[in-house]
Design a protein around this motif. Structure first.
Motif, PDB file in Angstrom:
ATOM      1  N   ALA A  36       0.779  -1.188   0.001  1.00 47.37           N
ATOM      2  CA  ALA A  36      -0.077  -0.038   0.028  1.00 47.37           C
ATOM      3  C   ALA A  36       1.071   1.374  -0.083  1.00 47.37           C
ATOM      4  O   ALA A  36       0.438   2.475  -0.808  1.00 47.37           O
ATOM      5  CB  ALA A  36      -0.930  -0.124   1.214  1.00 47.37           C
ATOM      6  N   VAL A  37       1.837   1.111   0.737  1.00 47.87           N
ATOM      7  CA  VAL A  37       2.776   2.352   1.008  1.00 47.87           C
ATOM      8  C   VAL A  37       3.305   2.751  -0.568  1.00 47.87           C
ATOM      9  O   VAL A  37       3.703   3.685  -0.951  1.00 47.87           O
ATOM     10  CB  VAL A  37       3.708   2.205   1.888  1.00 47.87           C
ATOM     11  CG1 VAL A  37       5.109   3.402   1.769  1.00 47.87           C
ATOM     12  CG2 VAL A  37       3.229   2.270   3.242  1.00 47.87           C
ATOM     13  N   SER A  38       4.020   1.494  -1.035  1.00 47.59           N
ATOM     14  CA  SER A  38       4.549   1.555  -2.386  1.00 47.59           C
ATOM     15  C   SER A  38       3.497   2.092  -3.598  1.00 47.59           C
ATOM     16  O   SER A  38       4.049   2.777  -4.198  1.00 47.59           O
ATOM     17  CB  SER A  38       4.846   0.209  -2.699  1.00 47.59           C
ATOM     18  OG  SER A  38       5.563   0.299  -4.218  1.00 47.59           O
ATOM     19  N   SER A 115      -4.438  -3.992  -0.784  1.00 53.99           N
ATOM     20  CA  SER A 115      -3.229  -2.770  -0.534  1.00 53.99           C
ATOM     21  C   SER A 115      -3.756  -1.655  -1.434  1.00 53.99           C
ATOM     22  O   SER A 115      -3.584  -0.313  -0.869  1.00 53.99           O
ATOM     23  CB  SER A 115      -2.085  -3.466  -1.119  1.00 53.99           C
ATOM     24  OG  SER A 115      -1.738  -4.510  -0.464  1.00 53.99           O
ATOM     25  N   LYS A 116      -4.521  -1.789  -2.601  1.00 51.22           N
ATOM     26  CA  LYS A 116      -4.989  -0.492  -3.148  1.00 51.22           C
ATOM     27  C   LYS A 116      -5.877   0.362  -2.417  1.00 51.22           C
ATOM     28  O   LYS A 116      -5.791   1.796  -2.541  1.00 51.22           O
ATOM     29  CB  LYS A 116      -5.920  -0.941  -4.581  1.00 51.22           C
ATOM     30  CG  LYS A 116      -4.647  -1.375  -5.585  1.00 51.22           C
ATOM     31  CD  LYS A 116      -5.345  -1.695  -6.626  1.00 51.22           C
ATOM     32  CE  LYS A 116      -4.308  -2.440  -7.942  1.00 51.22           C
ATOM     33  NZ  LYS A 116      -5.164  -2.379  -9.189  1.00 51.22           N
ATOM     34  N   GLU A 117      -6.943  -0.502  -1.854  1.00 50.95           N
ATOM     35  CA  GLU A 117      -7.939   0.450  -0.953  1.00 50.95           C
ATOM     36  C   GLU A 117      -7.176   1.064   0.396  1.00 50.95           C
ATOM     37  O   GLU A 117      -7.571   2.212   0.716  1.00 50.95           O
ATOM     38  CB  GLU A 117      -9.175  -0.414  -0.554  1.00 50.95           C
ATOM     39  CG  GLU A 117     -10.283   0.189   0.218  1.00 50.95           C
ATOM     40  CD  GLU A 117     -10.744   1.666  -0.498  1.00 50.95           C
ATOM     41  OE1 GLU A 117     -11.028   2.385   0.133  1.00 50.95           O
ATOM     42  OE2 GLU A 117     -10.584   1.686  -1.879  1.00 50.95           O
ATOM     43  N   GLY A 180       0.826   0.898 -10.386  1.00 45.64           N
ATOM     44  CA  GLY A 180       1.393   0.160  -9.397  1.00 45.64           C
ATOM     45  C   GLY A 180       1.238  -1.389  -9.764  1.00 45.64           C
ATOM     46  O   GLY A 180       1.206  -2.123  -8.988  1.00 45.64           O
ATOM     47  N   LEU A 181       1.273  -1.739 -11.124  1.00 46.85           N
ATOM     48  CA  LEU A 181       1.151  -3.032 -11.289  1.00 46.85           C
ATOM     49  C   LEU A 181       2.641  -3.564 -11.909  1.00 46.85           C
ATOM     50  O   LEU A 181       3.355  -2.905 -12.442  1.00 46.85           O
ATOM     51  CB  LEU A 181       0.379  -2.967 -13.000  1.00 46.85           C
ATOM     52  CG  LEU A 181      -1.148  -2.595 -12.771  1.00 46.85           C
ATOM     53  CD1 LEU A 181      -1.937  -2.629 -14.125  1.00 46.85           C
ATOM     54  CD2 LEU A 181      -1.934  -3.299 -11.844  1.00 46.85           C
TER      55      LEU A 181
END
Length: 202
Positions: A36-38, A115-117, A180-181
């Motif tokens: 998530a931070v990334s 992680s996205k949410e 972020g993929l």
């Protein structure tokens, strides 16, 4: 304390730097928070107000992400963290119970939040209002992802769209960085099935 305390890389925004500190012994939670931070850091890097265009801000914000299950075992170590309005805490993981009433708790998320949410939640908690949650792709970038996610090689994509394989790689890399993929499977998972039913060649 080092077994459950993790300091993640800082994220630099236009007006402040964000430090994220994680308290957990759960590897699943640790992995999701790091991702998530990334994701959040990648979004900052692809917005028009790129952090590289500004000097390092002096203001620092801190966010503590706490797995509620750790508190029962380490309560004496982080009691001051929970009982002070000087801190911002996001509870993430198992059932929070009475911890939701702690002074420092700003948000509670279950371990079902991906992680996205979680990246979106972190942005909200620290007051990032201008950040695009879903970076906009150009038409060409979207076309490239459609082909790439369905298994086309960069050479084949270039042939279909009348561009060089190198250009196809550039568009693909830019789109993946915005979202972020990493890898073809992640791209395939991102693609909206409704878009696959329409022609991507214009």
């Amino acid at each position: 304390m080092s077994n459950f305390y993790n300091e993640l890389p800082k994220i630099t925004f236009q007006k402040f730097r964000l430090g994220v500190f994680l308290f957990t012994e759960n590897e699943f939670i640790r992995t999701r928070v790091r991702k998530a931070v990334s994701i959040l850091d990648n979004r900052v890097n692809t917005t028009p107000c790129n952090k590289r265009a500004f000097p390092q801000p002096k203001v620092e914000k801190k966010l503590y992400i706490v797995d509620p299950s750790i508190i029962r075992e380490k309560e004496h170590d982080i009691e001051c963290l929970l009982n002070s309005d000087k801190f911002s805490v996001l509870l993430y993981g198992g059932p929070a119970g009475d911890l939701v009433h702690a002074q420092s708790v700003r948000y509670v998320a279950s371990n079902e939040v991906d992680s996205k949410e979680l990246a979106n939640i972190i942005a909200d908690v620290v007051g990032i209002k201008h950040l695009n949650r879903a970076p906009k792709l150009s038409q060409r970038e979207r076309e490239i992802l459609q082909y790439y996610g369905r298994g086309y090689t960069l050479k084949a994509i270039g042939y279909e769209l009348g561009i060089s394989p190198k250009s196809a790689e550039t568009y693909k890399s830019r789109a993946c960085r915005k979202l972020g993929l990493t890898g073809r499977a992640a791209v395939l998972n991102f693609i909206d099935p409704r878009l696959q039913k329409t022609s991507v060649i214009h």
